[in-house]
Design an enzyme around this catalytic site. Structure first.
Site, PDB file in Angstrom:
ATOM      1  N   ASP A   1       0.840  -1.193   0.000  1.00 51.52           N
ATOM      2  CA  ASP A   1       0.000   0.000   0.000  1.00 51.52           C
ATOM      3  C   ASP A   1       0.876   1.244   0.000  1.00 51.52           C
ATOM      4  OD1 ASP A   1      -2.252  -1.590   0.146  1.00 51.52           O
ATOM      5  OD2 ASP A   1      -2.371  -1.467   2.335  1.00 51.52           O
ATOM      6  N   ARG A   2       0.340   2.308  -0.536  1.00 51.52           N
ATOM      7  CA  ARG A   2       1.092   3.557  -0.620  1.00 51.52           C
ATOM      8  C   ARG A   2       1.727   3.983   0.715  1.00 51.52           C
ATOM      9  NH1 ARG A   2      -1.073   9.110  -3.477  1.00 51.52           N
ATOM     10  NH2 ARG A   2       0.748  10.386  -3.038  1.00 51.52           N
TER      11      ARG A   2
END
Length: 267
Positions: free
Chosen positions: A67-68
């Site tokens: 995830d970012r």
């Protein structure tokens, strides 16, 4: 504890390479950086995949994702065939993935959470998906490593408590670790989707920490070409100032041992 001024992260022009040979490469992904271009973030200009391609001067092929806001070990193949082999390993759950997280409250003991998760859908990307799809199996092993109480009032409480936790997902559902820790009522600090805003603010204002405290610390896999065991580790360097402030271990061997304990549950 004094309030610290937040410092903006510098522009990333070169990634830290954790492992590289002629078939694959692993980097230490910075928190806040997208893995690749996405129409969901049209205004973003920094991506791990493009940065690594320019750095190496050759194409790279993603085989999994983070995830970012998550930092840590991110693996790429250097050919489509090796990408296929690595993706098959990952899909068949042949990798050991070890994470570190800081969570709200005292997590008193370790265990295994077997809690199916409904697929999280995006209004744009998943507009043709079935919203009534059954929940998918999701299993996470977890182990508390350290605790701390900070003399900072939060809501109606005179102090705030936190735990440092080792995590190892056996499955790979979207936001699995963040959702599982929230289900345990110990959300990960810095999680703006499943976390606690009051505690996120405490870490921003008092500990100079404004990002999700979730790191992909270690990835263990079998090399897809010559069959040797690879153990790839992200550095603690970005977390060290926080570990020092909270009085938590900084020795890499401490975390290797903790993650090895978790993996034993998966044999």
């Amino acid at each position: 504890m004094p309030v610290s001024k937040l410092i903006e992260a510098p522009e990333i022009t070169e990634l830290t390479i954790l492992y590289q040979d002629e078939w694959l490469v692993a980097v230490d992904k910075p928190a806040g950086m997208l893995v690749h271009r996405s129409f969901l973030d049209k205004h973003e200009t920094r991506f791990v995949m493009q940065t690594l391609r320019d750095q190496l001067g050759q194409h790279v092929f993603p085989v999994h994702r983070l995830d970012r806001p998550t930092s840590g070990v991110l693996l790429f193949a250097l050919s489509s065939e090796v990408a296929r082999l690595l993706s098959e390993q990952n899909a068949n759950q042949h990798w050991h993935k070890g994470y570190l997280a800081v969570v709200r409250g005292y997590l008193q003991q370790g265990g295994t959470l077997d809690y199916p998760l409904k697929e999280q859908q995006d209004n744009i990307a998943d507009k043709f998906s079935d919203p009534n799809k059954e929940a998918q199996a999701a299993i996470t092993d977890y182990l508390p490593l350290a605790q701390v109480e900070l003399p900072i009032p939060v809501s109606r409480y005179p102090a705030a408590r936190y735990s440092l936790v080792a995590l190892s997902p056996r499955t790979g559902r979207k936001h699995q670790l963040r959702r599982h820790l929230a289900h345990l009522r110990h959300p990960i600090v810095g999680d703006t989707s499943h976390g606690d805003g009051k505690h996120n603010r405490l870490f921003r204002e008092h500990l100079n920490c404004a990002h999700l405290l979730l790191m992909a610390k270690q990835l263990i896999l079998t090399h897809p070409i010559h069959g040797t065991k690879l153990c790839i580790e992200a550095s603690l360097v970005s977390w060290r100032p926080l570990l020092q402030q909270l009085g938590w271990p900084e020795d890499e061997s401490f975390y290797r041992q903790a993650l090895a304990t978790l993996y034993k549950e998966q044999v």
